[in-house]
Design a protein around this motif. Structure first.
Motif, PDB file in Angstrom:
ATOM      1  N   LEU A   8       0.851  -1.188   0.000  1.00 20.62           N
ATOM      2  CA  LEU A   8       0.000   0.000   0.000  1.00 20.62           C
ATOM      3  C   LEU A   8       0.889   1.240   0.000  1.00 20.62           C
ATOM      4  CD1 LEU A   8      -3.220   0.648   1.986  1.00 20.62           C
ATOM      5  CD2 LEU A   8      -1.355   2.296   2.158  1.00 20.62           C
ATOM      6  N   THR A   9       0.517   2.215  -0.807  1.00 16.51           N
ATOM      7  CA  THR A   9       1.247   3.476  -0.857  1.00 16.51           C
ATOM      8  C   THR A   9       0.253   4.632  -0.897  1.00 16.51           C
ATOM      9  OG1 THR A   9       2.944   4.740  -2.059  1.00 16.51           O
ATOM     10  CG2 THR A   9       1.405   3.463  -3.382  1.00 16.51           C
ATOM     11  N   PHE A  10       0.693   5.791  -0.442  1.00 16.18           N
ATOM     12  CA  PHE A  10      -0.207   6.945  -0.434  1.00 16.18           C
ATOM     13  C   PHE A  10       0.574   8.230  -0.665  1.00 16.18           C
ATOM     14  CE2 PHE A  10       1.272   6.278   3.866  1.00 16.18           C
ATOM     15  CZ  PHE A  10       1.491   7.549   4.365  1.00 16.18           C
ATOM     16  N   GLY A  11      -0.135   9.226  -1.100  1.00 15.40           N
ATOM     17  CA  GLY A  11       0.454  10.540  -1.349  1.00 15.40           C
ATOM     18  C   GLY A  11      -0.637  11.588  -1.183  1.00 15.40           C
ATOM     19  N   PRO A  12      -0.403  12.842  -1.502  1.00 15.17           N
ATOM     20  CA  PRO A  12       0.864  13.344  -2.025  1.00 15.17           C
ATOM     21  C   PRO A  12       1.895  13.472  -0.903  1.00 15.17           C
ATOM     22  CG  PRO A  12      -0.646  15.166  -1.685  1.00 15.17           C
ATOM     23  CD  PRO A  12      -1.418  13.917  -1.345  1.00 15.17           C
ATOM     24  N   VAL A  13       3.175  13.330  -1.246  1.00 13.07           N
ATOM     25  CA  VAL A  13       4.233  13.485  -0.263  1.00 13.07           C
ATOM     26  C   VAL A  13       5.059  14.734  -0.553  1.00 13.07           C
ATOM     27  CG1 VAL A  13       6.302  12.473   0.738  1.00 13.07           C
ATOM     28  CG2 VAL A  13       4.337  11.027   0.238  1.00 13.07           C
ATOM     29  N   ALA A  18       6.342  20.200   0.630  1.00 16.32           N
ATOM     30  CA  ALA A  18       6.892  21.436   0.058  1.00 16.32           C
ATOM     31  C   ALA A  18       5.996  22.642   0.294  1.00 16.32           C
ATOM     32  CB  ALA A  18       7.127  21.254  -1.439  1.00 16.32           C
ATOM     33  N   GLN A  19       4.707  22.400   0.551  1.00 14.91           N
ATOM     34  CA  GLN A  19       3.785  23.516   0.784  1.00 14.91           C
ATOM     35  C   GLN A  19       3.979  24.020   2.209  1.00 14.91           C
ATOM     36  OE1 GLN A  19       0.076  21.631  -0.246  1.00 14.91           O
ATOM     37  NE2 GLN A  19       0.506  21.704  -2.432  1.00 14.91           N
ATOM     38  N   ALA A  20       5.046  24.816   2.374  1.00  9.70           N
ATOM     39  CA  ALA A  20       5.440  25.272   3.705  1.00  9.70           C
ATOM     40  C   ALA A  20       6.063  26.655   3.630  1.00  9.70           C
ATOM     41  CB  ALA A  20       6.433  24.291   4.319  1.00  9.70           C
ATOM     42  N   ARG A  21       5.661  27.521   4.547  1.00 13.90           N
ATOM     43  CA  ARG A  21       6.287  28.839   4.678  1.00 13.90           C
ATOM     44  C   ARG A  21       7.019  28.958   6.002  1.00 13.90           C
ATOM     45  NH1 ARG A  21       2.048  33.461   2.932  1.00 13.90           N
ATOM     46  NH2 ARG A  21       3.940  34.730   3.016  1.00 13.90           N
ATOM     47  N   LYS A  22       6.690  28.064   6.933  1.00  9.66           N
ATOM     48  CA  LYS A  22       7.359  28.024   8.226  1.00  9.66           C
ATOM     49  C   LYS A  22       7.941  26.629   8.426  1.00  9.66           C
ATOM     50  CE  LYS A  22       3.980  31.183  10.414  1.00  9.66           C
ATOM     51  NZ  LYS A  22       4.805  32.203  11.073  1.00  9.66           N
ATOM     52  N   THR A  23       8.969  26.527   9.261  1.00  3.77           N
ATOM     53  CA  THR A  23       9.569  25.214   9.520  1.00  3.77           C
ATOM     54  C   THR A  23       8.549  24.263  10.141  1.00  3.77           C
ATOM     55  OG1 THR A  23      10.399  26.039  11.648  1.00  3.77           O
ATOM     56  CG2 THR A  23      11.923  26.087   9.788  1.00  3.77           C
ATOM     57  N   SER A  30       5.397  16.179   7.630  1.00  8.09           N
ATOM     58  CA  SER A  30       6.136  14.925   7.769  1.00  8.09           C
ATOM     59  C   SER A  30       5.588  14.077   8.906  1.00  8.09           C
ATOM     60  CB  SER A  30       7.624  15.233   8.002  1.00  8.09           C
ATOM     61  OG  SER A  30       8.314  14.072   8.382  1.00  8.09           O
ATOM     62  N   ASP A  31       5.307  14.716  10.031  1.00 13.84           N
ATOM     63  CA  ASP A  31       4.840  13.985  11.214  1.00 13.84           C
ATOM     64  C   ASP A  31       3.455  13.388  10.978  1.00 13.84           C
ATOM     65  OD1 ASP A  31       5.470  13.346  14.040  1.00 13.84           O
ATOM     66  OD2 ASP A  31       3.645  14.483  14.445  1.00 13.84           O
ATOM     67  N   ILE A  32       2.586  14.126  10.317  1.00 11.27           N
ATOM     68  CA  ILE A  32       1.236  13.618  10.038  1.00 11.27           C
ATOM     69  C   ILE A  32       1.300  12.367   9.163  1.00 11.27           C
ATOM     70  CG2 ILE A  32      -0.921  14.113   8.805  1.00 11.27           C
ATOM     71  CD1 ILE A  32      -0.550  17.067   9.724  1.00 11.27           C
ATOM     72  N   LEU A  33       2.087  12.421   8.090  1.00 11.01           N
ATOM     73  CA  LEU A  33       2.180  11.281   7.174  1.00 11.01           C
ATOM     74  C   LEU A  33       2.764  10.052   7.876  1.00 11.01           C
ATOM     75  CD1 LEU A  33       3.382  12.981   3.858  1.00 11.01           C
ATOM     76  CD2 LEU A  33       1.064  12.367   4.536  1.00 11.01           C
ATOM     77  N   SER A  34       3.768  10.253   8.728  1.00  7.50           N
ATOM     78  CA  SER A  34       4.376   9.134   9.459  1.00  7.50           C
ATOM     79  C   SER A  34       3.377   8.504  10.418  1.00  7.50           C
ATOM     80  CB  SER A  34       5.602   9.614  10.241  1.00  7.50           C
ATOM     81  OG  SER A  34       6.658   9.952   9.379  1.00  7.50           O
ATOM     82  N   LEU A 428      13.371  24.791  -0.139  1.00  8.41           N
ATOM     83  CA  LEU A 428      12.926  23.407  -0.355  1.00  8.41           C
ATOM     84  C   LEU A 428      13.028  23.013  -1.826  1.00  8.41           C
ATOM     85  CD1 LEU A 428       9.825  23.340   1.991  1.00  8.41           C
ATOM     86  CD2 LEU A 428      11.742  21.750   2.118  1.00  8.41           C
ATOM     87  N   LYS A 429      12.597  23.911  -2.694  1.00  8.49           N
ATOM     88  CA  LYS A 429      12.657  23.640  -4.133  1.00  8.49           C
ATOM     89  C   LYS A 429      14.101  23.437  -4.586  1.00  8.49           C
ATOM     90  CE  LYS A 429      11.355  25.661  -8.605  1.00  8.49           C
ATOM     91  NZ  LYS A 429      10.739  26.841  -9.275  1.00  8.49           N
TER      92      LYS A 429
END
Length: 579
Positions: A8-13, A18-23, A30-34, A428-429
């Motif tokens: 099983l795999t899921f996204g988007p990753v 990358a949709q981030a303006r703050k750290t 990352s934490d949510i996906l994990s 990030l880009k």
């Protein structure tokens, strides 16, 4: 019950992170996906007796990749696959609802954004342990999964025209904060909710539900408080014992939830900024002079220790080379007695050990780890520890050669050096592009560096991690960078002197003259007046310089362009980490 090998795999990753303006946007994604991956694996273990699963959760790693595989038991594989898919989806929705529980207006528009985020795929093949070869079945199920993903079914997100999210640029903004004049952003959806939370929204900022979940995520996690890039850049200064009391005094002048390390920089203590968000505990007129004096006391305390307020940091993305082939068993020798199941267990164990090593590498004031899934790493590095952390990440990367194959495992990385005010989305880009450059090298095992100078200049260099030189030594590129940066910091050889030397070498090469130790020595002697330097001026010092630069030229295979880039980037690090 029948047994099935399922993946099983899921996204988007990539886009989600990358949709981030703050750290904290980056860390939260990352934490949510994990977490949702971990909960789905746990569901498969409890309800379908999954075994031989990869990755292994034996030590409960903080980070997990966006896929897993294993052998499950079920009488209805379609129902089981759909159940795991639903579990993953529901896990994310439950977390979203936990964050949004205080919001009164959860309209259909809010829920549609949540419902349409995840893209989940799964595939399974029947597996008979007595008859089937695991390696063959593993390849088969991954081929099926690839075919499923290629179909790319998706649900259309139908939204009325309106202001898009400042993070994603895709979905309508549904949370906003009025600007400094009290006006709300234009073209907002009628259902958008006002939030006056300076820590989560900047004046005039508007974001969608997914962005809001990221911003609020830290407040719902015990392990929260991810530092800003300014705090990462200032790591060494903030840990200094002599300055700690001055820093504590400075912080006390601010309303604690509004304080950020960026206020230690003089340029961020303007009247407009201090008064904008009511940052100070007391009235603006009473405090503005005192807060600037307090900041100056910090700067003086650091200066007495030979330190200063660093403004640059690095972001690294490291990834194991050819990991798909490693996991598929393509590198297992024909006569290997190791089965793919055992091989997965050994790789999984080594990955768990690497996660611990990576966490240690970012300890104290060296930086901050965002994510380590066992073979890939994303983290921020304090520039003072640039070479040390990078070398540790690569040096401790797991070696799979003793797990059934003679081939060596390698990893490539992209790293970006940036000013703390450079937009995080840009960094990030560039980091992802640098990692791609490193991966595009034929034998991989490379490091790609991008320096985003505050002036707007961009320097890019791609080199192998290590290389055997003519003198049989095998230095790390990180050691070479550290040596050059140290010379810049101690003024043993100036930046202009190195440029003069490079010009002489380029002219010699254009005249088809072979670059050698004699020529390099002449170039250094013509470029550097060692008597004016702080370091010893003996013949030994000159010979050491000649040998060092000869090794650097040898490392870049006499490519004067790469030689110049290496000098420029290392000098840049030296200048930005020395007062």
């Amino acid at each position: 019950m029948k047994k099935y090998l399922i993946t099983l795999t899921f996204g988007p990753v990539q886009s989600f992170l990358a949709q981030a303006r703050k750290t904290k946007d980056l860390w939260a994604g990352s934490d949510i996906l994990s977490r949702i991956c971990r909960e789905t694996i746990a569901h498969a273990l409890d309800n379908y007796q999954m075994k031989n699963h990869f990755p292994n959760m034996g030590t409960k790693p903080k980070s997990l990749p966006n896929r897993f595989s294993g052998i499950i038991e079920t009488d209805n594989i379609q129902a089981a696959g759909q159940d795991l898919k639903n579990k993953l989806d529901q896990s994310f929705k439950n977390k979203a609802k936990t964050v949004l529980h205080n919001d009164q207006q959860q309209t259909p528009e809010f829920m549609r954004q949540i419902d349409n985020l995840l893209d989940i795929h799964w595939a399974a093949v029947e597996f008979n342990e007595a008859e089937d070869d695991f390696k063959t079945k593993f390849k088969q199920v991954n081929q099926l999964l690839a075919a499923t993903k290629n179909a790319r079914p998706f649900a259309q997100l139908n939204e009325k025209a309106g202001r898009k999210c400042a993070l994603s640029g895709e979905r309508n903004a549904l949370y906003y904060r009025p600007n400094s004049k009290g006006k709300k952003p234009a073209f907002l959806s009628p259902t958008a909710v006002q939030k006056d939370e300076p820590g989560n929204l900047n004046p005039g900022e508007a974001i969608d539900v997914i962005g809001w979940i990221k911003r609020r995520w830290a407040g719902n996690c015990a392990s929260a408080a991810f530092p800003s890039v300014a705090k990462i850049a200032l790591g060494e200064a903030l840990q200094n014992a002599k300055a700690k009391s001055s820093i504590a005094e400075f912080k006390e002048m601010f309303i604690q939830e509004h304080f950020d390390a960026q206020f230690l920089y003089e340029e961020n203590l303007t009247d407009a900024i201090l008064n904008r968000d009511q940052l100070l505990k007391h009235t603006f007129d009473q405090q503005r002079k005192e807060v600037r004096k307090a900041r100056k006391r910090i700067e003086d305390a650091l200066g007495a220790e030979g330190l200063f307020l660093q403004r640059h940091y690095a972001l690294v993305m490291l990834d194991g080379d050819s990991m798909g082939k490693w996991v598929s068993g393509d590198f297992l020798s024909e006569d290997s007695a190791v089965t793919l199941q055992d091989y997965h267990a050994k790789i999984g164990e080594k990955m768990q050990q690497y996660i611990t090593a990576v966490s240690d590498a970012f300890d104290d004031d060296k930086g901050k780890l965002v994510y380590c899934g066992g073979d890939d790493v994303l983290g921020f590095i304090n520039l003072k520890y640039f070479a040390e952390v990078l070398q540790e990440l690569r040096e401790k990367f797991p070696e799979f050669a003793d797990s059934g194959t003679a081939r060596q495992s390698t990893a490539s990385a992209g790293v970006v050096i940036a000013h703390y005010k450079t937009p995080l989305s840009v960094v990030l880009k560039e980091a992802r592009a640098a990692e791609k450059r490193a991966k595009s090298v034929e034998d991989k095992d490379s490091l790609a560096i991008t320096a985003l100078k505050h002036s707007g200049e961009v320097e890019k260099l791609t080199v192998p991690w290590t290389k055997e030189l003519a003198d049989k030594s095998k230095p790390w590129i990180t050691d070479i960078i550290d040596q050059i940066a140290s010379r810049t910091a101690t003024e043993l050889i100036s930046k202009n002197a190195q440029r003069n030397m490079l010009t002489i070498l380029k002219n010699a090469q254009s005249g088809q003259e072979k670059l050698n130790g004699v020529l390099i020595k002449q170039a250094i002697e013509r470029s550097v007046d060692l008597k004016t330097r702080k370091e010893p001026t003996s013949k030994t010092a000159l010979n050491d310089l000649v040998k060092s630069y000869q090794n650097i030229l040898d490392y870049v295979e006499n490519d004067t362009q790469k030689f110049g880039l290496l000098l420029e980037i290392a000098n840049y690090i030296g200048r930005k980490t020395s007062s």
